[in-house]
Design a protein around this motif. Structure first.
Motif, PDB file in Angstrom:
ATOM      1  N   GLU A   1       0.734  -1.355   0.017  1.00 32.94           N
ATOM      2  CA  GLU A   1      -0.026  -0.122  -0.030  1.00 32.94           C
ATOM      3  C   GLU A   1       0.973   1.258  -0.034  1.00 32.94           C
ATOM      4  N   SER A   2       2.225   1.008   0.214  1.00 33.09           N
ATOM      5  CA  SER A   2       2.799   2.110   0.052  1.00 33.09           C
ATOM      6  C   SER A   2       3.558   2.630  -1.172  1.00 33.09           C
ATOM      7  N   ILE A   3       2.885   1.792  -1.986  1.00 35.63           N
ATOM      8  CA  ILE A   3       3.604   2.036  -3.697  1.00 35.63           C
ATOM      9  C   ILE A   3       2.401   2.602  -4.300  1.00 35.63           C
ATOM     10  N   VAL A   4       2.494   3.853  -4.960  1.00 32.22           N
ATOM     11  CA  VAL A   4       1.670   4.598  -5.709  1.00 32.22           C
ATOM     12  C   VAL A   4       2.131   4.676  -7.117  1.00 32.22           C
ATOM     13  N   PHE A   5       1.402   4.274  -7.890  1.00 27.91           N
ATOM     14  CA  PHE A   5       1.619   4.249  -9.270  1.00 27.91           C
ATOM     15  C   PHE A   5       1.510   5.848  -9.997  1.00 27.91           C
ATOM     16  N   THR A   6       2.537   6.389 -10.556  1.00 24.58           N
ATOM     17  CA  THR A   6       2.303   7.698 -11.067  1.00 24.58           C
ATOM     18  C   THR A   6       2.562   7.585 -12.493  1.00 24.58           C
ATOM     19  N   SER A   7       2.618   8.878 -13.220  1.00 22.62           N
ATOM     20  CA  SER A   7       3.122   8.906 -14.672  1.00 22.62           C
ATOM     21  C   SER A   7       4.767   8.975 -14.554  1.00 22.62           C
ATOM     22  N   GLY A   8       5.448   9.153 -13.426  1.00 19.13           N
ATOM     23  CA  GLY A   8       6.785   9.061 -13.660  1.00 19.13           C
ATOM     24  C   GLY A   8       7.441   9.830 -12.486  1.00 19.13           C
ATOM     25  N   ALA A   9       8.794   9.825 -12.181  1.00 18.34           N
ATOM     26  CA  ALA A   9       9.354  10.594 -11.168  1.00 18.34           C
ATOM     27  C   ALA A   9       8.924  12.017 -10.865  1.00 18.34           C
ATOM     28  N   THR A  10       8.515  12.479 -11.807  1.00 15.84           N
ATOM     29  CA  THR A  10       8.220  13.958 -11.784  1.00 15.84           C
ATOM     30  C   THR A  10       7.061  14.132 -11.262  1.00 15.84           C
ATOM     31  N   ALA A  11       5.903  13.255 -11.557  1.00 14.82           N
ATOM     32  CA  ALA A  11       4.683  13.238 -10.915  1.00 14.82           C
ATOM     33  C   ALA A  11       4.560  12.916  -9.559  1.00 14.82           C
ATOM     34  N   GLY A  12       5.462  11.843  -9.311  1.00  9.54           N
ATOM     35  CA  GLY A  12       5.484  11.475  -7.649  1.00  9.54           C
ATOM     36  C   GLY A  12       6.195  12.579  -6.872  1.00  9.54           C
ATOM     37  N   LEU A  13       7.122  13.329  -7.556  1.00  9.21           N
ATOM     38  CA  LEU A  13       7.587  14.532  -6.868  1.00  9.21           C
ATOM     39  C   LEU A  13       6.893  15.591  -6.553  1.00  9.21           C
ATOM     40  N   ASN A  14       5.920  15.792  -7.495  1.00  5.47           N
ATOM     41  CA  ASN A  14       4.809  16.889  -7.596  1.00  5.47           C
ATOM     42  C   ASN A  14       3.807  16.590  -6.604  1.00  5.47           C
ATOM     43  N   LEU A  15       3.534  15.327  -6.680  1.00  6.82           N
ATOM     44  CA  LEU A  15       2.424  14.854  -5.709  1.00  6.82           C
ATOM     45  C   LEU A  15       2.938  15.198  -4.299  1.00  6.82           C
ATOM     46  N   VAL A  16       4.110  14.683  -3.757  1.00  4.52           N
ATOM     47  CA  VAL A  16       4.548  14.997  -2.509  1.00  4.52           C
ATOM     48  C   VAL A  16       4.578  16.572  -2.102  1.00  4.52           C
TER      49      VAL A  16
ATOM     50  N   GLY B   1       5.517   5.379 -13.382  1.00  2.00           N
ATOM     51  CA  GLY B   1       6.488   5.518 -12.427  1.00  2.00           C
ATOM     52  C   GLY B   1       6.002   5.359 -11.121  1.00  2.00           C
ATOM     53  N   VAL B   2       6.622   5.346 -10.153  1.00  2.00           N
ATOM     54  CA  VAL B   2       6.192   4.984  -8.642  1.00  2.00           C
ATOM     55  C   VAL B   2       6.519   5.888  -7.556  1.00  2.00           C
ATOM     56  N   LEU B   3       5.639   6.274  -6.857  1.00  2.00           N
ATOM     57  CA  LEU B   3       6.168   7.121  -5.591  1.00  2.00           C
ATOM     58  C   LEU B   3       5.982   6.095  -4.427  1.00  2.00           C
ATOM     59  N   TYR B   4       7.047   5.976  -3.566  1.00  2.00           N
ATOM     60  CA  TYR B   4       6.958   5.240  -2.410  1.00  2.00           C
ATOM     61  C   TYR B   4       6.780   6.207  -1.317  1.00  2.00           C
ATOM     62  N   GLY B   5       5.909   5.943  -0.434  1.00  2.00           N
ATOM     63  CA  GLY B   5       5.719   6.753   0.760  1.00  2.00           C
ATOM     64  C   GLY B   5       5.460   6.025   1.991  1.00  2.00           C
ATOM     65  N   LYS B   6       6.012   6.506   3.251  1.00  2.00           N
ATOM     66  CA  LYS B   6       5.530   5.848   4.476  1.00  2.00           C
ATOM     67  C   LYS B   6       4.079   5.791   4.611  1.00  2.00           C
ATOM     68  N   TYR B   7       3.333   4.895   4.894  1.00  2.00           N
ATOM     69  CA  TYR B   7       2.022   4.531   4.868  1.00  2.00           C
ATOM     70  C   TYR B   7       1.405   5.612   5.540  1.00  2.00           C
ATOM     71  N   ASP B   8       1.774   5.852   6.748  1.00  2.00           N
ATOM     72  CA  ASP B   8       1.012   6.793   7.698  1.00  2.00           C
ATOM     73  C   ASP B   8       1.173   8.336   7.011  1.00  2.00           C
ATOM     74  N   LEU B   9       2.335   8.670   6.334  1.00  2.00           N
ATOM     75  CA  LEU B   9       2.353   9.722   5.454  1.00  2.00           C
ATOM     76  C   LEU B   9       1.540  10.070   4.163  1.00  2.00           C
ATOM     77  N   LEU B  10       1.308   8.796   3.768  1.00  2.00           N
ATOM     78  CA  LEU B  10       0.246   8.698   2.652  1.00  2.00           C
ATOM     79  C   LEU B  10      -0.953   9.196   2.966  1.00  2.00           C
ATOM     80  N   GLU B  11      -1.278   8.424   4.229  1.00  3.10           N
ATOM     81  CA  GLU B  11      -2.651   8.319   4.942  1.00  3.10           C
ATOM     82  C   GLU B  11      -3.132   9.872   5.243  1.00  3.10           C
ATOM     83  N   SER B  12      -2.313  10.432   5.643  1.00  2.00           N
ATOM     84  CA  SER B  12      -2.443  11.917   6.025  1.00  2.00           C
ATOM     85  C   SER B  12      -2.497  13.016   4.722  1.00  2.00           C
TER      86      SER B  12
END
Lengths: 420, 170
Positions: free
Chosen positions: A97-112, A245-256
């Motif tokens: 559940e920590s693995i979010v599919f994105t369109s790439g690293a750019t999208a992942g970093l922008n999501l964070v 691409g993939v955004l990995y995030g610690k699950y509690d952070l993703l939940e927030s």
């Protein structure tokens, strides 16, 4: 890199040269010569198993995921979700559940940036970014700081291009909320010790976001062991398809974090006036995902696992060293990262020849390198260059290609030839 | 290739290298009666500023400065030399002709003089933008300067001084 690691790389089993047969692009001709692809830091070539996995999806079970109750749709969903588990194991995450599919690293970093950092940052807070980051890990933070009236602080690099623990510590304050650094620089090929950097960030109560786009190509990440809070990468640099691409995030952070893209499949209950959202990672995956690409990414990870990182690292390192040695024989060549062999990246210029002029000579010789600012203008300023040449090697390159680059560089001064 | 072709190609190379190594009209001025256009090729990093001064219907002066490849820089130098002294109408025709040459379309070589030396870029689509950047900048500067001159003084925005800078990416 420590001595033990280097010894391990140099003594492990060498790669089988037949691996080249896995890559159809290596059979292409350019200007009548075998195409020498030395631009692997931009994107990698794709092996047949990846292409076949994607083609099989389209031809044998090409339906949408999550929506159907029939067996074909179920098969697509299974294949899609199998990649999430593969990624989890590959990068050392604790849960899928920590693995979010994105369109790439750019999208992942922008999501964070938009979903996690924007609500966190208050006026006067500080955000630390590596001084030579790729634009994807620089511009989002720069713009956020502007919007939030927060301070953008640059973490300096040492001469090799690394953000060392000492250098990061030197810019941390009690106002630092977040640190964004790369795993490996796409210009300098310098490797950052993410575990040590995360520890420093956490000691100051800050979060660590890593741009893994270049690093994951050369070193298996261990996101849980390193204790990074977020790690983003693109499939296309690790022999997988573009567009995912993939955004990995610690699950509690993703939940927030609130979702940024609203639409199908990311919702729980849609009422007339309000909507509740699914738990991560689905909350961040609104709309039909890039299904074939996710399946292709899974095949790419299987492919890397079948080879093992060590023999890929060995080959890349040997080729990089060979080219650096060869270019160093040329008095007109200035190399900016002569010691970062591990990255397979050589950044250089030929005296008196603009990188674009040189690139046309390489093109004539059937060689593709990158010329320009490599989407890293801060890195160019740091090098005091407006542009550089960058040759970048992968495990499927060979000595002949490396030597062709060195030979072509001797002809760089004849750059006007290509116009006549 | 005939020996006369070879001779011409050698001459063209010399012209390009001469402008690359000894650019004409290089350096910007702070004078208020120049219109400045700053253009970039974001993909490759070519970065060019062109200044144009119009006097009546004539291009009285052209200045330029930039950072780029041999084609970008030599083209900019040739452009400045050619357009300087032409009428606005002539200058726009010369610019159009250069753009046609770079795109492998029919063009009037008489208008381009030394700049025909750059005709080879038409064979390298990836380099066409290097050659045309300076000409696009000059065209923009001329057209904007003309527009500004045509506007009655009362309607011009007071906060915009003359000699304004315009930054765009191509």
């Amino acid at each position: 890199m420590n001595e033990d690691k280097l010894k391990e790389i140099l003594t492990c089993k060498s790669i089988d040269p037949a691996v080249r047969n896995d890559f159809p692009m290596l059979a292409v001709k350019s200007h009548g010569q075998p195409f020498a692809y030395l631009n692997n830091a931009a994107t990698s070539l794709k092996p047949r198993p990846v292409l076949e996995a994607m083609s099989r999806y389209y031809q044998e079970y090409g339906s949408s995921v999550f929506r159907g109750v029939d067996s074909i749709a179920y098969k697509a969903t299974q294949a899609f979700e199998a990649t999430r588990y593969k990624v989890k194991d590959f990068i050392g995450a604790k849960q899928p559940e920590s693995i979010v599919f994105t369109s790439g690293a750019t999208a992942g970093l922008n999501l964070v940036c938009h979903s996690f950092a924007a609500p966190l940052l208050q006026p006067g807070d500080e955000l630390v970014v590596g001084a030579t980051e790729h634009h994807a890990n620089y511009v989002p933070w720069q713009q956020l700081c502007k919007q939030k009236r927060a301070r953008l602080v640059l973490a300096p690099n040492n001469e090799r291009g690394e953000v060392t623990p000492e250098l990061l510590a030197s810019v941390m304050t009690d106002k630092t909320r977040l640190v964004a650094v790369c795993h490996m620089s796409n210009v300098m090929g310098a490797v950052n010790d993410l575990k040590a950097l995360a520890e420093i960030a956490h000691r100051h109560g800050a979060y660590l976001v890593a741009d893994g786009a270049q690093g994951i190509v050369h070193e298996r990440p261990d996101v849980a062991g390193w204790d990074v809070d977020f790690y983003a990468f693109s499939a296309h640099k690790i022999y997988g398809p573009t567009g995912v691409g993939v955004l990995y995030g610690k699950y509690d952070l993703l939940e927030s974090m609130p979702p940024m893209i609203y639409g199908g499949e990311m919702i729980d209950v849609v009422d007339v006036a309000d909507t509740t959202f699914r738990d991560p990672p689905y909350r961040f995956e609104g709309g039909t995902p890039p299904i074939a690409e996710v399946i292709g990414l899974g095949a790419a990870l299987d492919y890397i696992n079948s080879l093992g990182y060590c023999c890929m690292q060995q080959k890349t390192l040997q080729l990089c060293k060979r080219v650096v040695r060869g270019l160093q024989q040329n008095p007109n060549v200035e190399i900016y990262n002569p010691d970062n062999y591990f990255s397979g990246i050589v950044s250089f210029n030929v005296k008196g020849v603009h990188p674009h002029d040189a690139a046309s000579i390489y093109d004539r010789e059937g060689i593709q390198v990158r010329a320009g600012h490599h989407c890293a203008q801060p890195a160019m300023r740091w090098l005091h260059q407006s542009a550089t040449l960058r040759a970048s090697f992968a495990f499927y390159n060979n000595e002949e290609e490396a030597d062709r680059l060195v030979t072509a560089t001797k002809k760089a001064g004849d750059f006007l030839d290509v116009f006549f | 290739m005939s020996s006369s072709d070879e001779h011409m190609n050698l001459l063209y190379r010399q012209i390009i290298m001469d402008h690359y190594q000894h650019p004409r009209n290089k350096g910007l001025t702070g004078a208020p009666d120049y219109y400045t256009v700053h253009l970039k090729n974001p993909s490759c990093g070519d970065d060019l500023s062109v200044q144009v001064k119009l006097e009546g219907d004539r291009v009285a002066d052209v200045r330029h400065i930039g950072d780029g490849c041999s084609i970008c820089c030599s083209s900019s130098s040739m452009m400045s030399e050619l357009l300087k002294g032409e009428t606005v109408e002539q200058a726009l025709a010369t610019i159009a002709s250069f753009k046609h040459m770079a795109s492998a379309e029919p063009y009037d070589a008489d208008l381009l003089k030394e700049a025909v030396s750059l005709h080879g870029v038409a064979q390298l689509p990836a380099r066409v933008k290097c050659a045309t950047l300076a000409w696009i900048a000059a065209e923009t500067a001329i057209r904007r300067d003309e527009e500004q001159a045509r506007q009655p003084a009362a309607t011009s925005t007071p906060s915009q001084p003359t000699g304004q800078d315009e930054t765009r990416t191509s």
